[in-house]
Scaffold this active site. Structure first.
Site, PDB file in Angstrom:
ATOM      1  N   LYS A  33       0.843  -1.200   0.000  1.00 24.77           N
ATOM      2  CA  LYS A  33       0.000   0.000   0.000  1.00 24.77           C
ATOM      3  C   LYS A  33       0.878   1.250   0.000  1.00 24.77           C
ATOM      4  CE  LYS A  33      -1.960   2.902   2.869  1.00 24.77           C
ATOM      5  NZ  LYS A  33      -2.017   4.057   1.971  1.00 24.77           N
TER       6      LYS A  33
ATOM      7  N   GLU B  12       9.979   1.812  10.348  1.00 24.19           N
ATOM      8  CA  GLU B  12      10.937   2.892  10.048  1.00 24.19           C
ATOM      9  C   GLU B  12      10.173   4.194  10.246  1.00 24.19           C
ATOM     10  OE1 GLU B  12      14.141   2.697   9.113  1.00 24.19           O
ATOM     11  OE2 GLU B  12      14.200   0.517   9.112  1.00 24.19           O
TER      12      GLU B  12
ATOM     13  N   CYS C  83      13.327  11.663   6.565  1.00 23.75           N
ATOM     14  CA  CYS C  83      13.207  11.183   7.948  1.00 23.75           C
ATOM     15  C   CYS C  83      14.455  11.490   8.762  1.00 23.75           C
ATOM     16  CB  CYS C  83      12.932   9.693   7.954  1.00 23.75           C
ATOM     17  SG  CYS C  83      14.116   8.772   6.963  1.00 23.75           S
TER      18      CYS C  83
ATOM     19  N   GLU D  37       8.755  16.747  14.755  1.00 24.34           N
ATOM     20  CA  GLU D  37       9.253  16.497  13.405  1.00 24.34           C
ATOM     21  C   GLU D  37       8.402  17.347  12.456  1.00 24.34           C
ATOM     22  OE1 GLU D  37       8.334  12.772  11.386  1.00 24.34           O
ATOM     23  OE2 GLU D  37      10.358  12.770  10.568  1.00 24.34           O
TER      24      GLU D  37
HETATM   25  P1  NAD Z   1       2.117   8.558   7.549  1.00 20.46           P
HETATM   26  O1  NAD Z   1       2.456   7.803   8.787  1.00 20.46           O
HETATM   27  O2  NAD Z   1       1.051   9.564   7.615  1.00 20.46           O
HETATM   28  O3  NAD Z   1       1.695   7.551   6.378  1.00 20.46           O
HETATM   29  C1  NAD Z   1       2.553   6.496   5.954  1.00 20.46           C
HETATM   30  C2  NAD Z   1       1.695   5.415   5.307  1.00 20.46           C
HETATM   31  O4  NAD Z   1       0.857   4.834   6.294  1.00 20.46           O
HETATM   32  C3  NAD Z   1       0.778   5.911   4.200  1.00 20.46           C
HETATM   33  O5  NAD Z   1       0.732   4.952   3.167  1.00 20.46           O
HETATM   34  C4  NAD Z   1      -0.560   6.021   4.912  1.00 20.46           C
HETATM   35  O6  NAD Z   1      -1.675   5.934   4.046  1.00 20.46           O
HETATM   36  C5  NAD Z   1      -0.496   4.829   5.841  1.00 20.46           C
HETATM   37  N1  NAD Z   1      -1.385   4.883   7.019  1.00 20.46           N
HETATM   38  C6  NAD Z   1      -1.941   5.986   7.597  1.00 20.46           C
HETATM   39  N2  NAD Z   1      -2.702   5.601   8.657  1.00 20.46           N
HETATM   40  C7  NAD Z   1      -2.614   4.254   8.746  1.00 20.46           C
HETATM   41  C8  NAD Z   1      -3.166   3.276   9.640  1.00 20.46           C
HETATM   42  N3  NAD Z   1      -3.954   3.618  10.655  1.00 20.46           N
HETATM   43  N4  NAD Z   1      -2.847   1.969   9.451  1.00 20.46           N
HETATM   44  C9  NAD Z   1      -2.018   1.593   8.451  1.00 20.46           C
HETATM   45  N5  NAD Z   1      -1.479   2.473   7.570  1.00 20.46           N
HETATM   46  C10 NAD Z   1      -1.763   3.792   7.710  1.00 20.46           C
HETATM   47  O7  NAD Z   1       3.509   9.187   7.041  1.00 20.46           O
HETATM   48  P2  NAD Z   1       3.738  10.157   5.797  1.00 20.46           P
HETATM   49  O8  NAD Z   1       3.199  11.508   6.143  1.00 20.46           O
HETATM   50  O9  NAD Z   1       3.302   9.494   4.547  1.00 20.46           O
HETATM   51  O10 NAD Z   1       5.353  10.199   5.766  1.00 20.46           O
HETATM   52  C11 NAD Z   1       6.107  11.008   6.583  1.00 20.46           C
HETATM   53  C12 NAD Z   1       6.647  10.239   7.772  1.00 20.46           C
HETATM   54  O11 NAD Z   1       7.420   9.116   7.326  1.00 20.46           O
HETATM   55  C13 NAD Z   1       7.616  11.058   8.603  1.00 20.46           C
HETATM   56  O12 NAD Z   1       7.331  10.874   9.965  1.00 20.46           O
HETATM   57  C14 NAD Z   1       8.985  10.467   8.261  1.00 20.46           C
HETATM   58  O13 NAD Z   1       9.968  10.635   9.235  1.00 20.46           O
HETATM   59  C15 NAD Z   1       8.636   9.034   8.041  1.00 20.46           C
HETATM   60  N6  NAD Z   1       9.680   8.365   7.257  1.00 20.46           N
HETATM   61  C16 NAD Z   1      10.576   7.558   7.908  1.00 20.46           C
HETATM   62  C17 NAD Z   1      11.610   6.947   7.205  1.00 20.46           C
HETATM   63  C18 NAD Z   1      12.636   6.070   7.905  1.00 20.46           C
HETATM   64  O14 NAD Z   1      13.434   5.436   7.213  1.00 20.46           O
HETATM   65  N7  NAD Z   1      12.649   6.005   9.216  1.00 20.46           N
HETATM   66  C19 NAD Z   1      11.714   7.154   5.829  1.00 20.46           C
HETATM   67  C20 NAD Z   1      10.783   7.980   5.198  1.00 20.46           C
HETATM   68  C21 NAD Z   1       9.763   8.579   5.924  1.00 20.46           C
END
Ligand code: NAD
Length: 495
Positions: free
Chosen positions: A179, A254, A288, A388
């Site tokens: 997804k 992650e 991130c 963040e």
């Molecule tokens: P997000 O957590 O809002 O969404 C990530 C994914 O999770 C999306 O596909 C979203 O649709 C899905 N999602 C949302 N709610 C969910 C639920 N209840 N159950 C299952 N899936 C769900 O994050 P974002 O805004 O897309 O991305 C930014 C975040 O990602 C930042 O916090 C960033 O630090 C993190 N990030 C971390 C890394 C790493 O390697 N640690 C890398 C890239 C991004």
């Protein structure tokens, strides 16, 4: 207008309920594609296909030799390489990042696939010299795929974050349900078209676009999913961790970061400024591991901030296709969130050294651009220090002693990354050891390689991606013990 469909059990399909959503170019605000918006039922079909393929197909993906799986992955890598420009342009139009950076992402994705195609052919497992009194035995371990893997990704590196999971998961012999973020599904759909062309058996790879609380939650909760690997925010990661407990899934998380970039007075200050720029303005700061907290020795702070401001103010903003220094943020909603953090930080006493507002000049009128922002004079509880922000915003704090620098660096719930700049080698090693984070740099910021592990301490996650550790995440270890004298019954021998 391009239509993006789900890919379930080897077929491209509309969402069962007929729903869809718009995919928007953040540089212009224009709709560039219409995507199928799957729901729980679509996710269930995808999970069922992946389960059938993994457990019931005697000739399925996991039963192919590692050599064969590796060959298929190498074909996918070559196809992706051959379409480098097309993928990079799509990524830029969907996410906003400069084309140059999107090209780099595609190159990295190709390299990751090749790495795991090779890694899966390396020796694995160990043997043990055992004797429990039952007579001669031989004990050894083999690596096996986990099963059905649910993979959920964010929008900041749509193709790369996907490949970072898909390549090792497939190399290890798993089947997957994927997804992507609804903000940026374009390159993922294109990548699944390549997987289809490469001839993977139906049900091996499944793609379901849709909401996090529906499709994402179904994947995290389903008793038929054996592992969930998630990259995204800490808050969502926590809810996935809870949902995954139902069938005690294997889990990889992650998550977010708020990483310190510590600069000592003896560092090469101009060099440190350049790396700090890379640390916080690369990919619009939507990284991130972004070095979003500069922690600098008081005596050089003014000089450093002046130079950083000079450099930040010279940055060009524009449509990513024109290769500016920085593109737009991913969406209007995210831009508003970032601007709100800046406003709140200033209200709490933060001094906006530069930037701090939306950018709407020179063709950027309709896009979601935020100027590179430096915030000075922040206390350790300032909003911009604590949260963040995930945009081009950096705070500056000062220290007088090494201990104080370490204390400020670790004053966060996150533990993803961090860096130290100094010419004193012993101090660099001492301080970097004290940073409670999974990824650290000395005299540089943000380089990442497929060969080295990636992942966080504390609320930044569980497990490691990239490197051979990334392949391990998608395997189970089975111990096998062989009685070398099947005719004997050890019980009598040890009495
Ligand atoms: P997000 O957590 O809002 O969404 C990530 C994914 O999770 C999306 O596909 C979203 O649709 C899905 N999602 C949302 N709610 C969910 C639920 N209840 N159950 C299952 N899936 C769900 O994050 P974002 O805004 O897309 O991305 C930014 C975040 O990602 C930042 O916090 C960033 O630090 C993190 N990030 C971390 C890394 C790493 O390697 N640690 C890398 C890239 C991004």
């Amino acid at each position: 207008m391009r239509e993006l469909l789900n890919y379930i059990d080897g077929k491209w399909t509309e969402a069962l309920n007929g729903d869809g959503f718009d995919v928007i170019n953040p540089a212009t605000g224009e709709v560039i594609a219409k995507a199928a918006k799957g729901g729980r039922e679509d996710a269930r079909l995808a999970i069922a296909a992946a389960k059938r393929e993994f457990y019931s197909n005697r000739k399925g993906w996991r039963r192919l030799s590692a050599v064969k799986r590796s060959e298929v992955l190498l074909t996918v890598a070559s196809m992706l390489e051959g379409e480098r420009e097309r993928f990079a342009q799509a990524e830029t139009m969907d996410n906003g990042k400069p084309l140059r950076e999107a090209l780099g992402d595609v190159d990295d994705a190709v390299s990751y696939i090749r790495y795991y195609a090779g890694a899966v052919r390396m020796p694995s497992g160990v043997t043990y010299d055992v004797n429990d009194g039952f007579g001669p035995m031989h004990s050894y371990t083999v690596k096996e795929p986990v099963g059905v893997c649910g993979l959920i990704t964010p929008w900041n590196y749509p193709l790369l974050m996907g490949v970072q999971k898909i390549a090792p998961a497939l190399a290890a012999g798993n089947t997957i349900v994927f997804k992507p973020s609804s903000e940026t599904p374009l390159s993922t759909v294109m990548f699944f078209e390549l997987l289809e062309k490469a001839g993977l058996p139906a049900g091996t790879v499944n793609l379901v676009m849709g909401g996090g609380s529906t499709v994402g939650n179904e994947i995290a909760e389903s008793a038929d999913v054996d592992m969930v690997s998630f990259t995204g925010s800490t808050e969502v990661g926590q809810s996935i961790y809870r949902a995954a407990a139902g069938n005690v899934k294997k889990i990889g998380l992650e998550l977010g970061g708020k990483s310190p970039n510590i600069i000592f007075a003896d560092a090469d200050i101009d060099g440190a400024v350049e790396w700090a720029m890379m640390g916080v303005f690369f990919n619009q700061g939507e990284v991130c591991s972004a070095g979003s907290r500069i922690i600098i020795e008081e005596s050089v702070k003014d000089r450093f901030v002046m130079r950083l401001k000079e450099r930040a103010e010279k940055m060009t903003l524009g449509n990513g296709l024109d290769n500016p220094d920085m593109g737009p943020l991913v969406s209007e909603e995210h831009m508003k969130k970032v601007l709100k953090f800046i406003e709140q930080s200033a209200a709490e006493g933060g001094r906006i050294v530069c930037g701090g507002s939306r950018y709407t000049l020179d063709g950027c009128e309709k896009g979601f651009f935020v100027r590179p922002t430096i915030i000075d004079n922040v206390g350790k509880d300032n909003t911009a220090v604590k949260n963040e922000i995930f945009g081009p915003v950096v705070t500056v704090q000062t220290f007088k002693t090494e201990d104080e620098a370490v204390e400020l660096a670790n004053d966060t719930e996150f533990g993803l990354a961090g860096a130290v700049f100094t010419k004193d080698g012993a101090r660099a090693l001492r301080v970097v050891k004290e940073i409670r984070a999974g990824i650290t740099w000395i005299n540089c910021y943000n380089p990442a390689f497929v060969e080295a592990p990636w992942g966080g301490y504390k609320k930044s996650g569980i497990g490691r991606e990239l490197s051979t550790a990334g392949l391990e995440e998608y395997t189970e270890t089975k111990q096998i013990t062989v009685n070398l004298n099947p005719g004997t019954f050890g019980w009598y021998d040890i009495r």
